[in-house]
Motif scaffolding. Structure first.
Motif, mmCIF file in Angstrom:
data_model
loop_
_atom_site.group_PDB
_atom_site.id
_atom_site.type_symbol
_atom_site.label_atom_id
_atom_site.label_comp_id
_atom_site.label_asym_id
_atom_site.label_seq_id
_atom_site.Cartn_x
_atom_site.Cartn_y
_atom_site.Cartn_z
ATOM 1 N N LYS A 157 36.794 6.673 -18.477
ATOM 2 C CA LYS A 157 36.257 5.376 -18.040
ATOM 3 C C LYS A 157 35.449 5.546 -16.758
ATOM 4 O O LYS A 157 34.392 4.931 -16.594
ATOM 5 C CB LYS A 157 37.397 4.383 -17.806
ATOM 6 C CG LYS A 157 38.034 3.859 -19.082
ATOM 7 C CD LYS A 157 39.203 2.942 -18.737
ATOM 8 C CE LYS A 157 39.971 2.562 -19.989
ATOM 9 N NZ LYS A 157 41.210 1.835 -19.670
ATOM 10 N N MET A 158 35.963 6.378 -15.854
ATOM 11 C CA MET A 158 35.240 6.598 -14.602
ATOM 12 C C MET A 158 33.925 7.329 -14.855
ATOM 13 O O MET A 158 32.926 7.068 -14.194
ATOM 14 C CB MET A 158 36.120 7.369 -13.613
ATOM 15 C CG MET A 158 35.605 7.365 -12.196
ATOM 16 S SD MET A 158 35.133 5.738 -11.545
ATOM 17 C CE MET A 158 36.724 5.034 -11.151
ATOM 18 N N ARG A 159 33.895 8.213 -15.835
ATOM 19 C CA ARG A 159 32.641 8.893 -16.205
ATOM 20 C C ARG A 159 31.610 7.875 -16.726
ATOM 21 O O ARG A 159 30.419 7.998 -16.449
ATOM 22 C CB ARG A 159 32.892 9.941 -17.293
ATOM 23 C CG ARG A 159 33.594 11.191 -16.811
ATOM 24 C CD ARG A 159 33.907 12.080 -18.018
ATOM 25 N NE ARG A 159 34.922 13.058 -17.701
ATOM 26 C CZ ARG A 159 34.676 14.277 -17.228
ATOM 27 N NH1 ARG A 159 33.440 14.668 -17.053
ATOM 28 N NH2 ARG A 159 35.668 15.108 -16.959
ATOM 29 N N VAL A 160 32.083 6.897 -17.490
ATOM 30 C CA VAL A 160 31.177 5.845 -17.974
ATOM 31 C C VAL A 160 30.596 5.076 -16.787
ATOM 32 O O VAL A 160 29.399 4.787 -16.729
ATOM 33 C CB VAL A 160 31.910 4.864 -18.929
ATOM 34 C CG1 VAL A 160 30.957 3.759 -19.385
ATOM 35 C CG2 VAL A 160 32.471 5.602 -20.135
ATOM 36 N N SER A 161 31.456 4.781 -15.818
ATOM 37 C CA SER A 161 31.016 4.059 -14.616
ATOM 38 C C SER A 161 29.955 4.865 -13.855
ATOM 39 O O SER A 161 28.960 4.307 -13.373
ATOM 40 C CB SER A 161 32.234 3.798 -13.720
ATOM 41 O OG SER A 161 31.880 2.997 -12.629
ATOM 42 N N ILE A 162 30.161 6.184 -13.777
ATOM 43 C CA ILE A 162 29.183 7.051 -13.103
ATOM 44 C C ILE A 162 27.869 7.095 -13.897
ATOM 45 O O ILE A 162 26.778 7.021 -13.329
ATOM 46 C CB ILE A 162 29.760 8.471 -12.901
ATOM 47 C CG1 ILE A 162 30.931 8.418 -11.900
ATOM 48 C CG2 ILE A 162 28.690 9.441 -12.401
ATOM 49 C CD1 ILE A 162 31.753 9.698 -11.838
ATOM 50 N N ALA A 163 27.982 7.188 -15.223
ATOM 51 C CA ALA A 163 26.779 7.200 -16.073
ATOM 52 C C ALA A 163 25.983 5.913 -15.898
ATOM 53 O O ALA A 163 24.754 5.930 -15.793
ATOM 54 C CB ALA A 163 27.179 7.378 -17.539
ATOM 55 N N ARG A 164 26.687 4.789 -15.841
ATOM 56 C CA ARG A 164 26.021 3.488 -15.654
ATOM 57 C C ARG A 164 25.289 3.449 -14.307
ATOM 58 O O ARG A 164 24.203 2.889 -14.191
ATOM 59 C CB ARG A 164 27.065 2.373 -15.730
ATOM 60 C CG ARG A 164 26.486 0.969 -15.660
ATOM 61 C CD ARG A 164 27.570 -0.085 -15.783
ATOM 62 N NE ARG A 164 28.602 0.093 -14.779
ATOM 63 C CZ ARG A 164 29.796 -0.492 -14.803
ATOM 64 N NH1 ARG A 164 30.110 -1.300 -15.810
ATOM 65 N NH2 ARG A 164 30.683 -0.282 -13.868
ATOM 66 N N ALA A 165 25.899 4.074 -13.288
ATOM 67 C CA ALA A 165 25.263 4.111 -11.963
ATOM 68 C C ALA A 165 24.033 5.011 -11.952
ATOM 69 O O ALA A 165 23.075 4.770 -11.221
ATOM 70 C CB ALA A 165 26.277 4.593 -10.925
ATOM 71 N N LEU A 166 24.049 6.055 -12.775
ATOM 72 C CA LEU A 166 22.957 7.039 -12.771
ATOM 73 C C LEU A 166 21.773 6.647 -13.643
ATOM 74 O O LEU A 166 20.669 7.155 -13.454
ATOM 75 C CB LEU A 166 23.483 8.400 -13.258
ATOM 76 C CG LEU A 166 24.446 9.144 -12.343
ATOM 77 C CD1 LEU A 166 24.967 10.380 -13.054
ATOM 78 C CD2 LEU A 166 23.778 9.520 -11.036
ATOM 79 N N VAL A 167 21.995 5.759 -14.592
ATOM 80 C CA VAL A 167 20.961 5.488 -15.606
ATOM 81 C C VAL A 167 19.702 4.859 -14.999
ATOM 82 O O VAL A 167 18.609 4.966 -15.561
ATOM 83 C CB VAL A 167 21.546 4.628 -16.753
ATOM 84 C CG1 VAL A 167 21.628 3.148 -16.372
ATOM 85 C CG2 VAL A 167 20.752 4.813 -18.044
#
Length: 276
Positions: A157-167
């Motif tokens: 879930k935290m990886r998804v949050s990081i991906a959302r921040a990076l997109v």
């Protein structure tokens, strides 16, 4: 050989680039009268990995919110010299925030959650898809695009949050104790992932933590804060000769770095009267 303006901007050496954030003599008083930050000055240069380290209640998260323009200041000045500033005086599109909790929409897939900031910018799903696929690969979730948050572990879930921040391809990534609730093994793995991301993308990271070990492992610069009221107590670079990896965790150099950081943190706690 001619270059476009955009290419020139991208190849500016960090030493010549304008700072990303400049806080000068910033104080923050909450409506209940609490003085959260007092006379805090901090300049964030491009390409740094900064840990904001300090005891609970020292204003680390408040400082982060102010840097992201999510919070207002009471006195002092804050500037984003490298950013385009909106009519409301806030930076536009250059800063992403990863909170302590993943804050995912439970009814949306991983793809849908990562798409959200691009959707808010008016980008169609079809146009966003290649970038979303790329960023999911970056965080190791390329096989989970159609999964829902309930099907994921805490670390995923935290990886998804990081991906959302990076997109959105930000210049500055702000992370507010993102791994504090995770087990030690997952936390170490995500620390390695964030370091790899920082090296490969050249993004600037400000990482809030109260872990000496985490800050000494991740950072190229450590800003130690004292509490009540929050202000910068110590600010120093942390350069290592070795690659920060599994071997580094057991090295004498890492032990010495942890000792230096710990000593500084103890000084900050004592300066605040020992309350933490």
């Amino acid at each position: 050989m001619s270059q476009t303006g955009a290419a020139l901007a991208d190849t500016t050496p960090p030493s010549l680039a304008k700072p990303l954030v400049k806080m000068e003599h910033v104080s923050k008083i909450f409506s209940n009268g609490t003085l959260a930050l007092n006379d805090m000055s901090l300049t964030v240069e491009r390409g740094q990995f900064i840990s904001l380290l300090g005891p609970s209640g020292c204003g680390k998260s408040t400082a982060l919110r102010i840097m992201s323009a999510l919070g207002d200041i009471t006195t002092g000045t804050i500037d984003w010299p490298s950013s385009r500033i909106s009519s409301k005086g806030r930076p536009e599109g250059d800063i992403s925030f990863v909170f302590q909790e993943p804050t995912l929409m439970p009814w949306k897939t991983v793809f849908g959650n990562v798409y959200l900031p691009l959707k808010l910018r008016g980008v169609t799903k079809a146009a966003a898809a290649p970038e979303i696929e790329k960023v999911l690969k970056t965080v190791g979730l390329q096989d989970f695009a159609n999964a829902y948050p309930r099907e994921l572990s805490g670390g995923m879930k935290m990886r998804v949050s990081i991906a959302r921040a990076l997109v959105t391809k930000p210049k500055l990534l702000l992370m507010d104790e993102p791994f504090a609730a995770l087990d030690e093994i997952t936390r170490q793995r995500l620390n390695d992932d964030v370091l790899k991301l920082w090296r490969e993308t050249g993004i600037t990271v400000i990482f809030v933590t109260h872990s000496v070990f985490e800050s000494a492992y991740l950072s190229s610069r450590i800003v130690v804060m004292r509490a009540r009221p929050g202000q910068v107590f110590d600010d120093f670079p942390l350069v290592t000769s070795a690659e920060r990896d599994e071997d580094y965790r057991t090295s004498e150099e890492y032990r010495a770095a942890c000792e230096k950081v710990s000593h500084s943190l103890q000084g900050a706690i004592q300066a605040a009267g020992g309350h933490h």
